[in-house]
Design a protein around this motif. Structure first.
Motif, mmCIF file in Angstrom:
data_model
loop_
_atom_site.group_PDB
_atom_site.id
_atom_site.type_symbol
_atom_site.label_atom_id
_atom_site.label_comp_id
_atom_site.label_asym_id
_atom_site.label_seq_id
_atom_site.Cartn_x
_atom_site.Cartn_y
_atom_site.Cartn_z
ATOM 1 N N LEU A 186 34.298 -12.822 -32.515
ATOM 2 C CA LEU A 186 34.471 -12.795 -30.568
ATOM 3 C C LEU A 186 34.062 -11.760 -29.902
ATOM 4 O O LEU A 186 33.128 -10.328 -30.861
ATOM 5 C CB LEU A 186 35.992 -12.319 -30.672
ATOM 6 C CG LEU A 186 37.075 -12.535 -31.508
ATOM 7 C CD1 LEU A 186 38.357 -11.666 -31.057
ATOM 8 C CD2 LEU A 186 37.474 -13.608 -29.591
ATOM 9 N N HIS B 152 28.767 -10.083 -34.484
ATOM 10 C CA HIS B 152 29.732 -10.496 -32.728
ATOM 11 C C HIS B 152 28.218 -9.993 -32.049
ATOM 12 O O HIS B 152 27.674 -9.750 -31.772
ATOM 13 C CB HIS B 152 30.350 -9.607 -32.639
ATOM 14 C CG HIS B 152 31.666 -9.307 -33.957
ATOM 15 N ND1 HIS B 152 33.078 -9.846 -33.155
ATOM 16 C CD2 HIS B 152 32.288 -8.677 -35.284
ATOM 17 C CE1 HIS B 152 33.895 -9.865 -34.102
ATOM 18 N NE2 HIS B 152 33.048 -8.988 -34.977
ATOM 19 N N TRP C 238 30.591 -16.615 -21.173
ATOM 20 C CA TRP C 238 31.887 -15.954 -22.127
ATOM 21 C C TRP C 238 32.982 -15.885 -21.324
ATOM 22 O O TRP C 238 33.072 -15.860 -20.511
ATOM 23 C CB TRP C 238 31.760 -14.467 -22.080
ATOM 24 C CG TRP C 238 30.513 -14.239 -23.160
ATOM 25 C CD1 TRP C 238 29.405 -15.821 -23.958
ATOM 26 C CD2 TRP C 238 30.262 -13.051 -24.397
ATOM 27 N NE1 TRP C 238 28.577 -14.462 -25.118
ATOM 28 C CE2 TRP C 238 28.891 -13.149 -24.790
ATOM 29 C CE3 TRP C 238 30.211 -12.066 -23.971
ATOM 30 C CZ2 TRP C 238 28.167 -11.776 -25.554
ATOM 31 C CZ3 TRP C 238 29.767 -10.730 -24.235
ATOM 32 C CH2 TRP C 238 29.018 -10.519 -25.294
ATOM 33 N N LYS D 206 35.778 -15.268 -22.611
ATOM 34 C CA LYS D 206 36.692 -14.383 -23.104
ATOM 35 C C LYS D 206 36.111 -13.566 -23.976
ATOM 36 O O LYS D 206 34.952 -13.860 -24.797
ATOM 37 C CB LYS D 206 37.709 -14.351 -24.248
ATOM 38 C CG LYS D 206 38.998 -15.907 -22.708
ATOM 39 C CD LYS D 206 40.481 -15.987 -23.405
ATOM 40 C CE LYS D 206 41.281 -16.450 -22.904
ATOM 41 N NZ LYS D 206 42.904 -15.905 -23.860
ATOM 42 N N ALA E 75 40.640 -11.135 -24.245
ATOM 43 C CA ALA E 75 40.466 -11.259 -26.284
ATOM 44 C C ALA E 75 41.513 -10.157 -26.628
ATOM 45 O O ALA E 75 42.130 -10.618 -27.591
ATOM 46 C CB ALA E 75 39.798 -11.890 -27.511
ATOM 47 N N ARG F 63 41.107 -11.565 -35.082
ATOM 48 C CA ARG F 63 40.489 -12.862 -36.001
ATOM 49 C C ARG F 63 41.458 -14.404 -37.049
ATOM 50 O O ARG F 63 41.129 -15.279 -36.728
ATOM 51 C CB ARG F 63 38.863 -12.813 -36.496
ATOM 52 C CG ARG F 63 38.138 -12.536 -36.045
ATOM 53 C CD ARG F 63 36.657 -12.619 -36.438
ATOM 54 N NE ARG F 63 36.176 -13.832 -37.622
ATOM 55 C CZ ARG F 63 35.628 -13.971 -38.198
ATOM 56 N NH1 ARG F 63 34.224 -12.848 -38.215
ATOM 57 N NH2 ARG F 63 34.897 -15.493 -37.661
#
Length: 238
Positions: free
Chosen positions: A3, A28, A57, A59, A84, A237
Protein backbone atom coordinates in the motif's frame (compact mmCIF):
# COMPACT_ATOMS: atom_id res chain seq x y z
CA UNK A 1 1.72 -4.39 -4.34
CA UNK A 2 2.37 -2.80 -0.92
CA UNK A 3 0.00 0.00 0.00
CA UNK A 4 1.18 3.56 -0.69
CA UNK A 5 1.71 5.68 2.42
CA UNK A 6 1.42 9.44 2.86
CA UNK A 7 3.24 10.88 5.89
CA UNK A 8 1.75 14.11 7.24
CA UNK A 9 4.16 16.00 9.47
CA UNK A 10 3.67 17.92 12.70
CA UNK A 11 3.98 21.66 13.29
CA UNK A 12 6.42 23.38 12.83
CA UNK A 13 8.41 20.57 11.30
CA UNK A 14 8.78 19.45 7.72
CA UNK A 15 8.99 16.08 5.99
CA UNK A 16 12.46 15.51 7.48
CA UNK A 17 10.83 14.47 10.76
CA UNK A 18 9.82 11.20 9.05
CA UNK A 19 13.33 10.05 8.09
CA UNK A 20 13.28 7.32 10.73
CA UNK A 21 10.10 5.89 9.25
CA UNK A 22 10.98 6.24 5.58
CA UNK A 23 14.10 4.16 6.20
CA UNK A 24 12.12 1.11 7.33
CA UNK A 25 9.44 1.28 4.63
CA UNK A 26 11.54 0.67 1.54
CA UNK A 27 8.98 -1.77 0.13
CA UNK A 28 6.16 0.79 0.21
CA UNK A 29 5.63 3.70 -2.17
CA UNK A 30 5.74 6.77 0.08
CA UNK A 31 5.05 10.49 -0.02
CA UNK A 32 5.99 13.02 2.64
CA UNK A 33 4.67 16.38 1.41
CA UNK A 34 5.57 19.72 2.98
CA UNK A 35 2.42 21.12 4.62
CA UNK A 36 3.87 24.15 6.38
CA UNK A 37 2.52 27.55 5.43
CA UNK A 38 -0.74 26.52 3.76
CA UNK A 39 -3.51 29.08 4.23
CA UNK A 40 -5.76 26.42 5.79
CA UNK A 41 -5.73 22.74 6.66
CA UNK A 42 -8.23 22.22 3.84
CA UNK A 43 -5.67 23.69 1.45
CA UNK A 44 -3.03 21.37 2.86
CA UNK A 45 -5.36 18.40 2.36
CA UNK A 46 -6.13 19.45 -1.20
CA UNK A 47 -2.39 19.62 -1.93
CA UNK A 48 -1.96 16.09 -0.59
CA UNK A 49 -4.70 14.80 -2.88
CA UNK A 50 -3.02 16.47 -5.86
CA UNK A 51 0.29 14.85 -4.87
CA UNK A 52 -1.46 11.47 -4.78
CA UNK A 53 -2.89 12.20 -8.22
CA UNK A 54 0.61 12.94 -9.51
CA UNK A 55 1.71 9.50 -8.29
CA UNK A 56 -1.34 7.82 -9.83
CA UNK A 57 -2.54 6.61 -6.42
CA UNK A 58 -6.25 6.03 -6.00
CA UNK A 59 -5.78 5.21 -2.32
CA UNK A 60 -3.13 5.45 0.37
CA UNK A 61 -2.62 4.97 4.08
CA UNK A 62 -2.48 8.37 5.74
CA UNK A 63 -0.09 8.70 8.69
CA UNK A 64 -0.50 12.00 10.52
CA UNK A 65 1.16 13.27 13.68
CA UNK A 66 -0.23 16.32 15.51
CA UNK A 67 -0.91 18.86 12.72
CA UNK A 68 -0.61 15.92 10.34
CA UNK A 69 -3.50 14.29 12.16
CA UNK A 70 -5.58 17.45 11.82
CA UNK A 71 -4.79 17.39 8.11
CA UNK A 72 -5.81 13.73 7.90
CA UNK A 73 -9.24 14.65 9.26
CA UNK A 74 -9.58 17.30 6.54
CA UNK A 75 -8.49 14.71 3.96
CA UNK A 76 -11.21 12.38 5.20
CA UNK A 77 -13.75 15.17 4.96
CA UNK A 78 -12.70 15.97 1.38
CA UNK A 79 -12.12 12.50 -0.04
CA UNK A 80 -12.74 9.60 2.35
CA UNK A 81 -12.83 7.07 -0.50
CA UNK A 82 -9.10 7.59 -1.06
CA UNK A 83 -8.12 6.41 2.43
CA UNK A 84 -6.95 2.79 2.76
CA UNK A 85 -6.16 3.12 6.46
CA UNK A 86 -5.37 5.81 8.97
CA UNK A 87 -2.68 6.33 11.60
CA UNK A 88 -3.38 9.16 14.02
CA UNK A 89 -0.40 9.90 16.26
CA UNK A 90 -0.26 12.43 19.09
CA UNK A 91 -3.23 14.40 17.80
CA UNK A 92 -6.81 15.30 18.66
CA UNK A 93 -10.14 15.83 16.91
CA UNK A 94 -11.23 18.86 18.92
CA UNK A 95 -10.55 22.47 17.80
CA UNK A 96 -8.48 25.02 19.67
CA UNK A 97 -9.96 26.67 22.73
CA UNK A 98 -10.29 30.47 22.65
CA UNK A 99 -7.18 30.62 24.83
CA UNK A 100 -5.32 28.36 22.45
CA UNK A 101 -6.28 30.50 19.46
CA UNK A 102 -5.10 33.62 21.29
CA UNK A 103 -1.77 31.98 22.11
CA UNK A 104 -1.23 31.00 18.47
CA UNK A 105 -2.02 34.57 17.35
CA UNK A 106 0.51 35.96 19.82
CA UNK A 107 3.17 33.50 18.66
CA UNK A 108 2.54 34.28 14.99
CA UNK A 109 2.88 38.00 15.63
CA UNK A 110 6.10 37.52 17.58
CA UNK A 111 7.60 35.29 14.87
CA UNK A 112 6.86 37.94 12.28
CA UNK A 113 8.59 40.54 14.47
CA UNK A 114 11.56 38.54 15.71
CA UNK A 115 12.01 35.42 13.59
CA UNK A 116 12.28 31.91 15.02
CA UNK A 117 15.25 32.27 17.34
CA UNK A 118 13.12 32.26 20.49
CA UNK A 119 10.78 29.48 19.40
CA UNK A 120 12.67 26.27 20.33
CA UNK A 121 12.95 27.29 23.97
CA UNK A 122 9.20 27.87 23.95
CA UNK A 123 8.27 24.58 22.24
CA UNK A 124 10.77 22.00 23.46
CA UNK A 125 9.38 21.56 27.01
CA UNK A 126 5.97 20.55 25.64
CA UNK A 127 6.97 18.86 22.39
CA UNK A 128 9.38 16.42 24.00
CA UNK A 129 8.71 14.11 26.90
CA UNK A 130 10.58 14.27 30.20
CA UNK A 131 12.58 11.13 29.40
CA UNK A 132 13.83 12.55 26.11
CA UNK A 133 14.74 15.89 27.66
CA UNK A 134 16.62 14.17 30.49
CA UNK A 135 18.35 11.33 28.62
CA UNK A 136 18.45 12.02 24.87
CA UNK A 137 20.32 15.25 24.17
CA UNK A 138 20.85 14.22 20.55
CA UNK A 139 17.07 14.07 19.99
CA UNK A 140 16.58 17.42 21.71
CA UNK A 141 19.21 18.98 19.47
CA UNK A 142 17.76 17.40 16.33
CA UNK A 143 14.28 18.72 17.14
CA UNK A 144 15.72 22.16 17.84
CA UNK A 145 17.40 22.16 14.43
CA UNK A 146 14.20 21.04 12.71
CA UNK A 147 12.29 23.88 14.36
CA UNK A 148 14.87 26.50 13.36
CA UNK A 149 14.95 25.18 9.78
CA UNK A 150 11.34 26.26 9.22
CA UNK A 151 10.51 29.40 7.27
CA UNK A 152 9.26 32.10 9.69
CA UNK A 153 6.38 33.35 7.55
CA UNK A 154 5.22 29.82 6.74
CA UNK A 155 5.36 29.01 10.44
CA UNK A 156 3.23 32.05 11.28
CA UNK A 157 0.69 31.15 8.59
CA UNK A 158 0.45 27.59 9.88
CA UNK A 159 -0.23 28.89 13.38
CA UNK A 160 -3.19 30.79 11.95
CA UNK A 161 -4.39 27.71 10.05
CA UNK A 162 -4.20 25.61 13.20
CA UNK A 163 -6.10 28.21 15.21
CA UNK A 164 -8.91 28.22 12.63
CA UNK A 165 -9.28 24.48 12.19
CA UNK A 166 -12.79 23.05 12.58
CA UNK A 167 -14.04 20.50 15.06
CA UNK A 168 -13.36 17.05 13.59
CA UNK A 169 -15.15 15.22 16.38
CA UNK A 170 -18.30 14.62 14.28
CA UNK A 171 -16.18 12.74 11.71
CA UNK A 172 -14.92 10.08 14.12
CA UNK A 173 -17.97 7.85 14.05
CA UNK A 174 -18.00 8.01 10.24
CA UNK A 175 -14.47 6.67 9.75
CA UNK A 176 -14.97 3.21 8.23
CA UNK A 177 -11.36 2.16 7.58
CA UNK A 178 -8.99 0.58 10.13
CA UNK A 179 -7.39 3.19 12.36
CA UNK A 180 -4.29 2.97 14.54
CA UNK A 181 -3.99 5.55 17.31
CA UNK A 182 -0.49 6.11 18.71
CA UNK A 183 0.39 8.40 21.59
CA UNK A 184 3.46 8.99 23.70
CA UNK A 185 2.88 8.16 27.36
CA UNK A 186 4.50 11.50 28.28
CA UNK A 187 2.60 13.59 25.72
CA UNK A 188 1.22 16.61 27.57
CA UNK A 189 -0.21 18.41 24.50
CA UNK A 190 -2.44 15.57 23.26
CA UNK A 191 -2.24 13.09 26.15
CA UNK A 192 -3.35 9.45 26.14
CA UNK A 193 -6.77 10.47 27.45
CA UNK A 194 -7.39 12.29 24.13
CA UNK A 195 -6.36 9.23 22.11
CA UNK A 196 -8.57 7.02 24.27
CA UNK A 197 -11.59 9.23 23.59
CA UNK A 198 -10.97 9.00 19.85
CA UNK A 199 -10.53 5.24 20.06
CA UNK A 200 -13.92 4.92 21.72
CA UNK A 201 -15.54 7.00 18.96
CA UNK A 202 -13.89 5.39 15.89
CA UNK A 203 -15.51 2.02 15.05
CA UNK A 204 -12.50 0.03 13.76
CA UNK A 205 -9.67 1.38 15.87
CA UNK A 206 -6.87 0.18 18.06
CA UNK A 207 -4.69 2.29 20.37
CA UNK A 208 -1.13 1.95 21.61
CA UNK A 209 0.67 4.08 24.20
CA UNK A 210 4.36 4.40 23.36
CA UNK A 211 6.65 4.40 26.40
CA UNK A 212 9.21 7.10 27.20
CA UNK A 213 7.90 9.40 24.49
CA UNK A 214 6.16 12.76 24.44
CA UNK A 215 4.38 14.62 21.65
CA UNK A 216 6.90 13.65 18.96
CA UNK A 217 6.65 9.93 19.53
CA UNK A 218 8.08 8.92 16.14
CA UNK A 219 11.31 10.79 16.96
CA UNK A 220 11.47 9.94 20.65
CA UNK A 221 10.75 6.21 20.44
CA UNK A 222 11.16 5.31 16.77
CA UNK A 223 11.54 1.60 17.50
CA UNK A 224 8.13 1.37 19.17
CA UNK A 225 6.53 3.69 16.60
CA UNK A 226 7.92 1.75 13.64
CA UNK A 227 7.01 -1.63 15.12
CA UNK A 228 3.42 -0.48 15.61
CA UNK A 229 3.25 1.04 12.14
CA UNK A 230 4.66 -2.04 10.41
CA UNK A 231 2.28 -4.30 12.31
CA UNK A 232 -0.68 -2.15 11.27
CA UNK A 233 0.39 -2.15 7.62
CA UNK A 234 0.75 -5.94 7.71
CA UNK A 235 -2.78 -6.15 9.13
CA UNK A 236 -4.13 -3.99 6.29
CA UNK A 237 -2.62 -6.30 3.69
CA UNK A 238 -4.37 -9.40 5.06
Amino acid sequence: MPLPIVFLHAFPYGPAMWEGQLGVLRDHPVLAPDLLGKESLEAAAAAVLLAMDDQGWDKAVWVGLSMGGYTAFRLWSLSAERCAGLVLADTRATPDTPEGRATRAEQAARIRREGLGFYPDLLLPSHLGSTTRARRPEVVERVRRLQLAADPEQTARSLESLANRPDSGPLLGQIHVPVLLLVGEEDTITPPTEARQMAHAIPDSRMLILPEAGHLSNLENPKAFNTALLGFLAELRR
